[in-house]
Design a protein around this motif. Structure first.
Motif, PDB file in Angstrom:
ATOM      1  N   UNK B 431       9.301 -23.245  15.211  1.00 32.61           N
ATOM      2  CA  UNK B 431       8.680 -21.950  14.949  1.00 32.61           C
ATOM      3  C   UNK B 431       7.236 -22.107  14.460  1.00 32.61           C
ATOM      4  N   UNK B 432       6.996 -23.154  13.696  1.00 34.97           N
ATOM      5  CA  UNK B 432       5.619 -23.413  13.266  1.00 34.97           C
ATOM      6  C   UNK B 432       4.744 -23.680  14.490  1.00 34.97           C
ATOM      7  N   UNK B 433       5.341 -24.341  15.480  1.00 33.51           N
ATOM      8  CA  UNK B 433       4.593 -24.593  16.710  1.00 33.51           C
ATOM      9  C   UNK B 433       4.360 -23.277  17.440  1.00 33.51           C
ATOM     10  N   UNK B 434       5.368 -22.416  17.446  1.00 34.95           N
ATOM     11  CA  UNK B 434       5.231 -21.109  18.095  1.00 34.95           C
ATOM     12  C   UNK B 434       4.043 -20.331  17.535  1.00 34.95           C
ATOM     13  N   UNK B 435       3.869 -20.383  16.217  1.00 42.68           N
ATOM     14  CA  UNK B 435       2.762 -19.631  15.619  1.00 42.68           C
ATOM     15  C   UNK B 435       1.481 -20.464  15.610  1.00 42.68           C
ATOM     16  N   UNK B 436       1.507 -21.547  16.374  1.00 45.03           N
ATOM     17  CA  UNK B 436       0.322 -22.379  16.585  1.00 45.03           C
ATOM     18  C   UNK B 436      -0.253 -22.967  15.307  1.00 45.03           C
ATOM     19  N   UNK B 437       0.654 -23.462  14.481  1.00 44.97           N
ATOM     20  CA  UNK B 437       0.202 -24.286  13.366  1.00 44.97           C
ATOM     21  C   UNK B 437      -0.005 -25.683  13.944  1.00 44.97           C
ATOM     22  N   UNK B 438      -1.212 -26.246  13.821  1.00 46.71           N
ATOM     23  CA  UNK B 438      -1.447 -27.571  14.402  1.00 46.71           C
ATOM     24  C   UNK B 438      -0.581 -28.628  13.722  1.00 46.71           C
TER      25      UNK B 438
END
Ligand SMILES: Nc1ncnc2c1ncn2[C@@H]1O[C@H](COP(=O)(O)OP(=O)(O)O)[C@@H](O)[C@H]1O
Ligand code: SF4
Ligand code: SF4
Ligand SMILES: [Mg+2]
Lengths: 323, 631
Positions: B431-438
């Motif tokens: 989910x962190x990747x989904x919200x584009x957290x590098x």
């Protein structure tokens, strides 16, 4: 009212690993009777620059001058007055607003003269002079900000530094405070350094606009010119991101490029070369041949470029590649 | 501390008792020596070392003096000495405490270090040490106790001064040229008065006990003078013959000490967090679990939603006062309005997150097919936990600062869906990747404070996405962010909405931000909805308030030579709203008709306004002018 100038002003905080240069060799002139708008994201050093001018932040290099004369003593600095962002924090809750304003009046005066001056100042900022006896607790944010302005004017300043003075206010109140700033400036010919992260607000009051990024001024010039033909990609990014009616989020702007960093770099460890290069839409991340951006700091040659832009490619800034 | 708070402290039962005791003791201290001073010195050779008799209620001492009278008379000396010691302690403490603020940075640090060193010393040891230096006797004891207590009081003053010295108004006074001493007298000390008063009161209690101790040990008051401590010491020698002789001064010491301490504590309580008394919410019939006719198209349906708080003078005030709001599945709706208009409270009521003291009622409230009103908190949490996600303005306060971000996200699914630890953590990273957290794997192991404001906001949204929400409520999610980050977060919300089909309610004071993301705009004023319209009809806004809001925001095309439009006056206080249209006092079109409250009614297709005189002239919104500078 006179001219305030920063020459190579540098402010450092902390030591060792936690050391950071919040303001890094800033050159900026606030000409007499003009409003210079300073924009930039939070943490870029805008407030620190203003605090350095009034002596609330220690400078570790450069000079701050008023009409060419370096500011050294507290007495010199009284000629600069800072208005703070949060009007709920900047007034002593235990002092009536009259007392708060009177405290800033220079010199000794009789009681009656003080009251008269306080009344005049309240009138000037559009408040009922009878308010002098009330405590700030009953006032709205907009009214408090007017009191804060009156207090700054009470000190008979040569230059007013306004740090995000409308950020804590509701939009409907922001308008009246901005009108007040504009009117006061015209009436009294004030010299103002107007700090805000909101480009639209800065544009409305400023003659000159300076853009700050990571402790440095990256572009400065006449307001209209900077906004209509920005010379630094960062200014351009700010303009593109400002919300406006009729501009949809979906309309892509160059800074939306997925190859770019989404986060500002840490001020503890600013990038080599151009400090903006990892977020620059026309920098090395989108144009690999522009290796110079990551290697050579564009700051040194800035004075010779249009708008004193700290960018190697300032001349061709408008040719942004479409995505 | 205002007069109100002093009163409140005295209304507090413990405070009242303590205060009454102290008044009684003070009276005794004044009166007793005058009335019985001589009688207490009178020796009665016929009654040496007696127990209780009808003549001497508590017996007599070795010289035949009446113990009761001596205890009463000793009140003055005991209290006086304790207060004197406290005064010494407070004066020195305040001086040392403000010294760092007066001196330069370096000298200030030296003082602070010295005080800290002294604090580390045990107080009683210090007192004994001073007692030896100053010699045995009352004067030595007063100095000893006063000086021994000074360091900790000084540190208290220092911490409080340091906290206040960091406030903007102190900086403002410094910039205005206010001198150091005036700064301390006018700005610093008055604003730390409360904790100092509280602590001085408690300190007085302590001093009383310490004094009794020193006198008891023979280091304090010397004969022929006497205080409670010395009486206690004498009495203790004969405790088997006459217990009352030891008990009476002992009780006096304890009672007086307690009175001081308790008064201090109850003042502290009043000054600190004011306990909100919770009033019983009138019990409502729980609605059927799933509404009989779930409005299939709506993920949120609220009618006549009201949120009330107990008013200070009794009764209730309603910051949210009859809101009607419908959000269809997958829709993006913006709620705008000035601070205090009830936007956030409406959202909290929908998510069942209002503060304890609040009371929520509604003609109808259905959230994701659930009617939450009248149900137990736990049940609602269970039902809504996975269906409604909240995003707040300051995600720092919504995260646990001592827990890694990944684990906090994982916690959500582990609670609601009972997933295994590893699977939950994997989902958190996803989910962190989904919200584009590098670098999401690395970021998941960091603590919230290691995230920048924009990244924290993304993480907050990711937390909402841990389950599959049907409704995402974002309350001023970008207000603390810069324009570039704001744009990223808004775009992210839009993408999330498009990918998951969740409805989004975006609350903001900035109508331009709302206009960017939302399809429909709901304008709130004074606890009610005053207009509802599709975003592309903003230029045809009908309610004078909506129009004024639109006109007062400068944008990049605003005419700089004209003053900005403003709205005169300020919004009404929730407890004092005008009878009819709440906007009437600020409205240039108000007339007699506006004394009646207008209700929302259609002014065009999809557009409703609560106004008797809706405007029809199109607004000049400089819609396209802004794009001028763009490629
Ligand atoms: N007293 C301080 N000690 C350490 N760091 C500071 C202090 N004040 C500001 N900073 C840091 O200096 C940088 C610039 O901050 P600031 O001038 O407040 O920026 P702006 O006003 O543009 O938001 C930030 O990284 C901030 O965290
Ligand atoms: S120097 Fe290069 S990276 Fe820096 S702003 Fe200019 S183009 Fe962008
Ligand atoms: S109802 Fe009357 S007072 Fe209220 S907004 Fe409309 S015109 Fe103004
Ligand atoms: Mg700032």
């Amino acid at each position: 009212m006179r001219e305030l100038s920063f020459e190579g002003t540098t402010v450092r905080f902390g030591t060792g690993r936690s050391a950071l240069t919040a303001v890094d060799g800033v050159d900026l002139v606030v000409p007499q009777g003009q409003v210079v708008g300073l924009v930039g994201e939070s943490g870029s050093g805008k407030s620190t620059l203003a605090k350095a001018a009034v002596g609330l932040a220690p400078t570790s290099g450069g000079e701050i001058r008023l009409d060419g004369v370096p500011l050294r003593s507290r007495r010199d600095r009284r000629k600069l007055q800072l208005v703070f962002q949060d009007p709920h924090a900047s007034l002593d809750p235990r002092m009536t607003i009259g007392e708060s304003i009177a405290e800033a009046l220079p010199g000794r005066r009789r009681h009656a003269a003080r009251s008269a001056e306080v009344a005049r100042l309240l009138e000037l900022v559009g408040l009922d002079p009878a308010r002098a006896r009330s405590l700030p607790s009953g006032m709205s944010g907009g009214q408090r900000q007017r009191v804060a302005l009156a207090r700054a004017l009470a000190a008979e300043p040569e230059v007013v530094l306004a740090d995000e003075i409308t950020s804590a206010l509701d939009v409907s109140v922001q308008g009246s405070v901005l009108n007040l700033v504009r009117d006061l400036q015209r009436e009294l010919g004030l010299t103002i350094l107007f700090i805000s992260h909101n480009l639209s607000v800065v544009r409305y009051v400023s003659d000159v606009i300076a853009v700050m990024y990571l402790g440095r001024i990256v572009e400065a010039g006449p307001a209209d010119a900077v906004l209509s033909a920005p010379k630094h990609p960062y200014t351009r990014t700010l303009l593109d991101a400002a919300p406006a009616f009729g501009v949809a989020l979906d309309d892509p702007v160059p800074a939306d490029d997925a190859r770019l960093d989404t986060e500002a770099p840490s001020p503890h460890d600013p990038p080599q070369g151009c400090r903006f290069h990892r977020r620059c839409p026309i920098g090395p991340l989108t144009r690999p041949e522009r290796t110079i951006c990551a290697e050579t700091d564009p700051q040194p040659g800035a004075a010779d470029r249009p708008h004193r832009a700290a960018c190697h490619f300032a001349a061709e800034i408008l040719e942004v590649p479409a995505r | 501390m205002g007069r109100e708070q002093w009163k409140a402290a005295l209304r507090h039962p413990v405070g009242a008792v303590a205060a009454a005791l102290l008044v009684a003791l003070a009276l005794l201290a004044v009166v007793a020596p005058m009335l019985w001073g001589d009688a207490a010195e009178e020796t009665d050779p016929a009654a040496l070392s007696q127990g209780s008799t009808s003549e001497h209620l508590l017996g007599t001492d070795a010289l035949g003096r009446d113990i009761l009278l001596r205890v009463l008379v000793a009140t003055r000396y005991s209290l006086g000495l304790a207060l004197l010691a406290t005064a010494i302690c407070v004066v020195i403490g305040v001086l040392l405490g403000v010294l760092p603020a007066v001196l330069g940075r370096r000298a200030g640090r030296l003082v602070t270090a010295a005080v800290n060193l002294a604090v580390a010393f045990p107080g009683l040891l210090l007192a004994l040490f001073f007692a030896v230096i100053f010699g045995v006797g009352a004067r030595g004891a007063v100095l000893a106790i006063g000086l021994a207590g000074a360091p900790s009081f000084a540190r208290l003053v220092q911490t409080n001064v340091a906290a206040v010295a960091g406030r903007d108004y102190v900086a403002a006074a410094r910039v205005a040229g206010v001198g150091r001493f005036r700064l301390i007298a006018r700005h610093l000390l008055p604003n730390i008065g409360e904790p100092l008063v509280v602590n001085a009161t408690v300190l007085a209690g302590g001093a009383l006990l310490a004094f009794a101790g020193l006198s008891f040990l023979g280091l304090g008051v010397q004969p022929p003078a006497y205080d409670w401590g010395r009486l206690l010491g004498e009495g203790l020698d004969r405790i088997y013959i006459n217990p009352a002789a030891a008990l009476a001064p002992g009780v006096a010491v304890v009672v007086a000490g307690l009175a001081f301490t308790l008064l201090g504590e109850s003042i502290a309580q009043v000054v600190g967090v004011r306990a909100v008394r919770r009033r019983r919410v009138p019990a409502a019939e729980p609605a059927p679990l799933v509404a009989a006719e779930p409005a299939a198209a709506a993920v949120l349906a609220a009618d006549d939603l009201r949120v009330g708080f107990p008013a200070p003078g009794g009764g209730w005030t309603h910051p949210v006062d009859g809101v009607g709001l419908t959000v269809r599945r997958g829709e993006t709706v913006g709620i705008v309005g000035e601070s205090g208009s009830g936007k956030s409270l409406t959202a909290l009521a929908v998510a069942q997150l209002v503060p304890d003291a609040a009371q929520v009622t509604a003609g109808r409230l259905e959230v994701a097919g659930v009617a939450p009103l009248g149900r137990a908190d736990a049940e609602v949490r269970e039902l809504l936990g996975t269906k409604v996600a909240m995003v707040f303005q300051d995600p720092m306060t919504s995260f646990n600062p001592s827990m890694r971000v990944g684990r906090q996200l994982a916690e959500v699914t582990r609670v609601h869906e009972r997933q295994g630890k590893r699977a939950a953590l994997a989902r958190a990273v996803d989910r962190l990747r989904t919200v584009r957290v590098p670098a999401p794997e690395r970021r998941a192991h960091q603590y919230p404070h290691e995230f920048s404001g924009g990244m924290r906001q993304r993480a907050m949204i990711a937390m909402g996405l841990m389950s599959t929400p049907e409704l995402i409520i974002a309350d001023e999610p970008t207000t603390a962010l810069d324009v570039t980050v704001q744009r990223q977060v808004l775009r992210l919300l839009k993408d999330v909405q498009a990918e998951t089909g969740a409805a989004v309610v975006l609350i903001s004071h900035d109508i331009a931000v709302v206009a960017q993301l939302c399809e429909r705009v709901v304008v709130m004023y004074a606890g009610r909805v005053v207009e509802e319209l599709p975003v592309d009809r903003l230029g045809a806004a009908a309610h004078p308030y909506t129009r004024a809001l639109l006109a007062s925001v400068p944008d990049l095309a605003t005419d700089r030579d004209r003053p900005l439009a403003t709205i005169p006056g300020r919004p009404p206080d929730p407890s004092d709203r005008p009878e009819g249209c709440a906007f009437a006092p600020r409205c240039e079109f108000a007339d007699d008709a506006c004394r009646m409250r207008p209700s929302l009614s259609a002014v065009a297709a999809d557009q409703r306004a609560a106004c008797w005189h809706p405007r029809t002239r199109p607004l000049d919104l400089t819609l396209d002018a802004v794009t001028g500078g763009q490629a």
